[in-house]
Design an enzyme around this catalytic site. Sequence first.
Site, PDB file in Angstrom:
ATOM      1  N   ASP A 108     -52.988  82.547  13.271  1.00 10.38           N
ATOM      2  CA  ASP A 108     -52.707  81.801  14.582  1.00 10.38           C
ATOM      3  C   ASP A 108     -51.135  81.746  14.950  1.00 10.38           C
ATOM      4  O   ASP A 108     -50.660  82.118  14.218  1.00 10.38           O
ATOM      5  CB  ASP A 108     -53.259  80.415  14.489  1.00 10.38           C
ATOM      6  CG  ASP A 108     -53.240  79.487  15.580  1.00 10.38           C
ATOM      7  OD1 ASP A 108     -53.510  79.733  16.621  1.00 10.38           O
ATOM      8  OD2 ASP A 108     -52.529  78.252  15.303  1.00 10.38           O
ATOM      9  N   SER A 109     -51.121  80.930  16.009  1.00  5.81           N
ATOM     10  CA  SER A 109     -49.386  81.102  16.398  1.00  5.81           C
ATOM     11  C   SER A 109     -48.722  80.136  15.490  1.00  5.81           C
ATOM     12  O   SER A 109     -47.463  80.204  15.431  1.00  5.81           O
ATOM     13  CB  SER A 109     -49.038  80.859  17.855  1.00  5.81           C
ATOM     14  OG  SER A 109     -49.800  79.389  18.108  1.00  5.81           O
ATOM     15  N   TYR A 118     -47.679  80.651  21.549  1.00  4.04           N
ATOM     16  CA  TYR A 118     -48.236  81.882  22.309  1.00  4.04           C
ATOM     17  C   TYR A 118     -48.490  81.778  23.792  1.00  4.04           C
ATOM     18  O   TYR A 118     -48.578  82.510  24.556  1.00  4.04           O
ATOM     19  CB  TYR A 118     -49.291  82.551  21.534  1.00  4.04           C
ATOM     20  CG  TYR A 118     -49.115  83.435  20.479  1.00  4.04           C
ATOM     21  CD1 TYR A 118     -47.703  83.512  19.823  1.00  4.04           C
ATOM     22  CD2 TYR A 118     -49.932  84.224  19.757  1.00  4.04           C
ATOM     23  CE1 TYR A 118     -47.366  84.184  18.653  1.00  4.04           C
ATOM     24  CE2 TYR A 118     -49.684  84.785  18.648  1.00  4.04           C
ATOM     25  CZ  TYR A 118     -48.490  84.850  17.977  1.00  4.04           C
ATOM     26  OH  TYR A 118     -48.205  85.591  16.827  1.00  4.04           O
ATOM     27  N   GLY A 119     -48.789  80.411  24.250  1.00  4.24           N
ATOM     28  CA  GLY A 119     -49.435  80.175  25.169  1.00  4.24           C
ATOM     29  C   GLY A 119     -48.548  80.444  26.705  1.00  4.24           C
ATOM     30  O   GLY A 119     -48.977  80.489  27.761  1.00  4.24           O
ATOM     31  N   CYS A 167     -56.293  81.898  16.756  1.00  6.64           N
ATOM     32  CA  CYS A 167     -55.813  81.651  18.186  1.00  6.64           C
ATOM     33  C   CYS A 167     -56.491  81.828  19.391  1.00  6.64           C
ATOM     34  O   CYS A 167     -56.661  83.055  19.687  1.00  6.64           O
ATOM     35  CB  CYS A 167     -54.303  82.521  18.179  1.00  6.64           C
ATOM     36  SG  CYS A 167     -53.259  82.204  19.616  1.00  6.64           S
ATOM     37  N   ASN A 168     -56.531  81.374  20.297  1.00  8.44           N
ATOM     38  CA  ASN A 168     -57.330  81.209  21.578  1.00  8.44           C
ATOM     39  C   ASN A 168     -56.564  82.070  22.321  1.00  8.44           C
ATOM     40  O   ASN A 168     -57.435  82.814  22.985  1.00  8.44           O
ATOM     41  CB  ASN A 168     -57.643  79.951  22.154  1.00  8.44           C
ATOM     42  CG  ASN A 168     -58.809  79.053  21.574  1.00  8.44           C
ATOM     43  OD1 ASN A 168     -60.013  78.982  22.118  1.00  8.44           O
ATOM     44  ND2 ASN A 168     -58.422  78.315  20.488  1.00  8.44           N
ATOM     45  N   THR A 169     -55.270  81.984  22.615  1.00  7.68           N
ATOM     46  CA  THR A 169     -54.662  82.845  23.473  1.00  7.68           C
ATOM     47  C   THR A 169     -54.715  84.441  22.910  1.00  7.68           C
ATOM     48  O   THR A 169     -55.018  85.087  23.570  1.00  7.68           O
ATOM     49  CB  THR A 169     -53.067  82.628  23.325  1.00  7.68           C
ATOM     50  OG1 THR A 169     -52.836  81.003  23.799  1.00  7.68           O
ATOM     51  CG2 THR A 169     -52.425  83.426  24.473  1.00  7.68           C
ATOM     52  N   GLU A 193     -47.137  70.761  16.528  1.00  6.45           N
ATOM     53  CA  GLU A 193     -46.145  71.498  15.561  1.00  6.45           C
ATOM     54  C   GLU A 193     -45.153  70.716  14.933  1.00  6.45           C
ATOM     55  O   GLU A 193     -44.625  70.838  13.956  1.00  6.45           O
ATOM     56  CB  GLU A 193     -45.728  72.788  16.115  1.00  6.45           C
ATOM     57  CG  GLU A 193     -46.531  73.857  16.633  1.00  6.45           C
ATOM     58  CD  GLU A 193     -47.027  74.759  15.389  1.00  6.45           C
ATOM     59  OE1 GLU A 193     -45.906  75.065  14.643  1.00  6.45           O
ATOM     60  OE2 GLU A 193     -48.295  75.195  15.327  1.00  6.45           O
ATOM     61  N   CYS A 231     -57.775  75.553  22.136  1.00  8.09           N
ATOM     62  CA  CYS A 231     -56.573  76.086  21.193  1.00  8.09           C
ATOM     63  C   CYS A 231     -56.882  75.176  20.002  1.00  8.09           C
ATOM     64  O   CYS A 231     -57.331  74.221  19.920  1.00  8.09           O
ATOM     65  CB  CYS A 231     -55.555  75.339  21.992  1.00  8.09           C
ATOM     66  SG  CYS A 231     -54.144  75.744  21.002  1.00  8.09           S
ATOM     67  N   THR A 232     -56.518  75.798  18.928  1.00 11.01           N
ATOM     68  CA  THR A 232     -56.872  75.435  17.390  1.00 11.01           C
ATOM     69  C   THR A 232     -56.195  74.325  17.196  1.00 11.01           C
ATOM     70  O   THR A 232     -56.237  73.496  16.375  1.00 11.01           O
ATOM     71  CB  THR A 232     -56.636  76.557  16.678  1.00 11.01           C
ATOM     72  OG1 THR A 232     -55.579  77.248  16.682  1.00 11.01           O
ATOM     73  CG2 THR A 232     -57.924  77.524  16.519  1.00 11.01           C
ATOM     74  N   HIS A 233     -54.933  73.850  17.950  1.00 13.19           N
ATOM     75  CA  HIS A 233     -54.077  72.869  17.814  1.00 13.19           C
ATOM     76  C   HIS A 233     -54.727  71.385  18.206  1.00 13.19           C
ATOM     77  O   HIS A 233     -54.597  70.477  17.826  1.00 13.19           O
ATOM     78  CB  HIS A 233     -52.920  73.171  18.592  1.00 13.19           C
ATOM     79  CG  HIS A 233     -51.881  73.907  17.860  1.00 13.19           C
ATOM     80  ND1 HIS A 233     -52.153  75.344  17.917  1.00 13.19           N
ATOM     81  CD2 HIS A 233     -50.740  73.812  17.260  1.00 13.19           C
ATOM     82  CE1 HIS A 233     -51.146  75.899  17.262  1.00 13.19           C
ATOM     83  NE2 HIS A 233     -50.260  75.133  16.874  1.00 13.19           N
TER      84      HIS A 233
END
Length: 271
Positions: A16-17, A48-49, A79-81, A158, A190-192
């Site tokens: 992931d980012s 990344y978005g 990462c979804n992006t 983050e 988004c995984t966040h």
Amino acid sequence: MGARVATASAPIGIFDSGVGGLTVYRAIAAALPHESLCYLGDTARVPYGNKSPETVTRYSLEIGAFLAERGIKALVVACNTSSAVALPALRARFGFPIIGVIEPGVEAALAVTTNRRIGVIATAATIASQAYAKTLKARAADARIVSRACPLFVPLVEEGWTDGAIVDAVIHRYLEPLRDEGIDTLILGCTHYPLLAAGIGALLGSAVQLVDSGTAAAGALRQILQQHGLFASPGAAPQHRLYVTDAASSFAQITSGILGQAVPAITTVTL
């Protein structure tokens, strides 16, 4: 890059980012407790978005190469992006099974919606790609999709900010319009975002089902491993390795909150 022959004892790669993909790591570890996991969070280049598809694809290929060198048997693009823009390039480069989080998330949303009104929140790049909207329409032509980019969610997570007045204010600003759209399902694209689920759920109410695409990906991974005969032995002693590209100390602090357990050793690497 030539494909190596995977063995059942090899680890599963996840990337992931940043820290968000640890929600996928956590789900996979719970669903497949005998599997060894190798996670990389690209904390030096998060988020990344807000980057171009070309840049995200380049980053994703660099990470794929790093994890391939560690002998992984499958790759989960948490990462979804990256899932939205880089999956074709990753699958063209590497020979092991690769799954993203978008298709599993779509399948999970369609399984729970009753009125076919589905919301999608994600990074600006994922929303711009229309990956969720196109996949949803391909599966259910009658679905009504409401998409919204929420770019501040990733930096909040983050920083370790997942609740409080500031977080609630940002959630309210982004998501209040969705309440008027009559959605009964919201994909956390988004995984966040699952780390903000309490605040999101409080705003939208219990009538809206929240779909964590990362959790859905863990189920898809199980199917992939079964299809390829790559399940680790039930008697295996799994090894978990965490890598970051920057700020290992702050990553460790947030990681302990996400995993709620002893955190594996974290190694900082340069890609």
